[in-house]
Motif scaffolding. Structure first.
Motif, PDB file in Angstrom:
ATOM      1  N   VAL A  69     -36.092 -60.417  42.715  1.00 53.93           N
ATOM      2  CA  VAL A  69     -35.087 -59.482  42.215  1.00 53.93           C
ATOM      3  C   VAL A  69     -34.100 -59.117  43.311  1.00 53.93           C
ATOM      4  CG1 VAL A  69     -34.681 -57.191  41.264  1.00 53.93           C
ATOM      5  CG2 VAL A  69     -36.616 -58.553  40.442  1.00 53.93           C
ATOM      6  N   LEU A  70     -34.603 -58.628  44.432  1.00 52.77           N
ATOM      7  CA  LEU A  70     -33.722 -58.203  45.510  1.00 52.77           C
ATOM      8  C   LEU A  70     -32.969 -59.392  46.104  1.00 52.77           C
ATOM      9  CD1 LEU A  70     -32.659 -55.932  47.224  1.00 52.77           C
ATOM     10  CD2 LEU A  70     -34.636 -56.179  48.734  1.00 52.77           C
ATOM     11  N   THR A 167     -25.476 -50.870  37.929  1.00 49.54           N
ATOM     12  CA  THR A 167     -24.748 -51.621  38.944  1.00 49.54           C
ATOM     13  C   THR A 167     -25.712 -52.410  39.816  1.00 49.54           C
ATOM     14  OG1 THR A 167     -24.846 -49.806  40.527  1.00 49.54           O
ATOM     15  CG2 THR A 167     -22.972 -49.829  38.995  1.00 49.54           C
ATOM     16  N   VAL A 168     -25.152 -53.372  40.552  1.00 52.00           N
ATOM     17  CA  VAL A 168     -25.957 -54.151  41.498  1.00 52.00           C
ATOM     18  C   VAL A 168     -26.575 -53.222  42.534  1.00 52.00           C
ATOM     19  CG1 VAL A 168     -25.801 -55.829  43.374  1.00 52.00           C
ATOM     20  CG2 VAL A 168     -24.748 -56.330  41.171  1.00 52.00           C
ATOM     21  N   ARG A 174     -33.379 -49.677  43.579  1.00 54.99           N
ATOM     22  CA  ARG A 174     -34.645 -49.576  42.859  1.00 54.99           C
ATOM     23  C   ARG A 174     -35.635 -50.645  43.331  1.00 54.99           C
ATOM     24  NH1 ARG A 174     -32.597 -49.232  38.213  1.00 54.99           N
ATOM     25  NH2 ARG A 174     -32.718 -51.402  37.537  1.00 54.99           N
ATOM     26  N   ALA A 175     -35.142 -51.862  43.546  1.00 53.07           N
ATOM     27  CA  ALA A 175     -36.016 -52.950  44.008  1.00 53.07           C
ATOM     28  C   ALA A 175     -36.525 -52.680  45.418  1.00 53.07           C
ATOM     29  CB  ALA A 175     -35.263 -54.278  43.958  1.00 53.07           C
ATOM     30  N   ALA A 179     -40.355 -52.199  46.562  1.00 50.24           N
ATOM     31  CA  ALA A 179     -40.904 -53.101  47.570  1.00 50.24           C
ATOM     32  C   ALA A 179     -41.494 -52.336  48.737  1.00 50.24           C
ATOM     33  CB  ALA A 179     -39.816 -54.053  48.056  1.00 50.24           C
ATOM     34  N   ILE A 180     -40.823 -51.241  49.147  1.00 51.03           N
ATOM     35  CA  ILE A 180     -41.352 -50.418  50.233  1.00 51.03           C
ATOM     36  C   ILE A 180     -42.697 -49.821  49.839  1.00 51.03           C
ATOM     37  CG2 ILE A 180     -41.022 -48.255  51.489  1.00 51.03           C
ATOM     38  CD1 ILE A 180     -38.057 -48.878  51.607  1.00 51.03           C
ATOM     39  N   GLN A 181     -42.798 -49.325  48.626  1.00 45.67           N
ATOM     40  CA  GLN A 181     -44.067 -48.769  48.154  1.00 45.67           C
ATOM     41  C   GLN A 181     -45.149 -49.836  48.119  1.00 45.67           C
ATOM     42  OE1 GLN A 181     -43.143 -46.993  44.377  1.00 45.67           O
ATOM     43  NE2 GLN A 181     -42.075 -45.252  45.274  1.00 45.67           N
ATOM     44  N   ALA A 182     -44.780 -51.049  47.675  1.00 47.80           N
ATOM     45  CA  ALA A 182     -45.761 -52.130  47.602  1.00 47.80           C
ATOM     46  C   ALA A 182     -46.224 -52.559  48.981  1.00 47.80           C
ATOM     47  CB  ALA A 182     -45.166 -53.326  46.860  1.00 47.80           C
TER      48      ALA A 182
END
Length: 265
Positions: A69-70, A167-168, A174-175, A179-182
């Protein structure tokens, strides 16, 4: 090492690096990451070193871009890197009222170097890190030492065709937060800093991480890291000792080593 052991170890490695022209000169080779939209990435197992307080954390932060995604939202040809004495991708401007003093990021980030994940394969022009002076240091740079990187910035893709509020930039933010949480990233605390840092005295950076995560409800920050100035950027979190910041106005993301931050505004 016996010939049989050699063949078992390196034959499997050669298959994993299929398509890479890479002389295998060491028994220990770090995993490689081909940064891009469809990359299958492994986090390099970077060794600890007293001289590179931010290397492993910066590698983890860059690995966030390997997510599908990112990765699809990042312009990999619009990067900027800051070292103690050089910038790659853009000269620095004299700080004014802008969000940052980076020009137009023009470096390309290719991947971690296949044979040595201490290096980034890049393409761009290097300048002396003196704001207001666009004096060129090197016209063509192919590799960059990860140990020397104090900050990185990159542009998100153009979202001229985006509809509504999706928006992008918002999709990217959000991504990144997911990702930081993961990855187990955090926004402060001495214990966290010690757990992620690459040298004994890196916990001095935890004060910066804690301050930026708790100072206000708007989660905005103004800071200087060497000759880089960021004003009213959004704090998204941190990966180890790397701050993750963003500007919606510029549609730009920043990775900044906390131990490189010298002042807060």
């Amino acid at each position: 090492m016996t010939p049989e052991t050699y063949m078992r170890r390196f034959h499997a490695l050669e298959q994993s690096l299929e398509g890479e022209a890479c002389p295998l000169t060491a028994e220990e080779v770090y995993p490689c990451c081909a940064l891009g939209n469809d990359a299958g990435c492994a986090v390099p197992d970077l060794p600890e070193t007293d001289n590179c307080c931010c290397k492993a954390s910066m590698a983890e932060a860059l690995q966030l871009l390997c997510g599908n995604v990112l990765g699809s939202l990042v312009d990999f040809d619009a990067f900027f890197f800051l070292t103690d004495s050089l910038t790659l991708g853009s000269a620095l401007t004299v700080p004014g009222g802008d969000t940052d003093n980076i020009g137009v990021p023009g470096a390309s980030l290719r991947r971690f170097s296949p044979c040595n994940c201490d290096l980034l394969d890049v393409s761009g022009t290097a300048y002396f890190a003196i704001p207001g002076q666009a004096e060129m240091a090197l016209e063509a740079v192919d590799q960059l030492s990860l140990c020397s990187v104090k900050a990185a910035a990159f542009q998100l893709i153009d979202d001229a065709d985006a509809e509504g509020e999706e928006t992008v930039y918002r999709r990217a933010v959000r991504a990144i937060r997911r990702a930081i949480q993961a990855e187990g990233g955090s926004t402060g605390g001495c214990g966290t800093c010690q757990a992620h840092c690459d040298c004994d005295d890196c916990c001095c950076a935890s004060g910066i991480l804690s301050e930026l995560s708790t100072r206000n409800l708007s989660r905005t920050a103004t800071l200087a890291a060497g000759s880089l100035l960021l004003q009213n950027v959004t704090v998204l979190g941190s990966v180890g000792s790397v701050l993750v910041l963003a500007s919606e106005e510029l549609s730009r993301i920043y990775f900044v080593c906390a131990n490189a931050v010298e002042v807060l505004g």
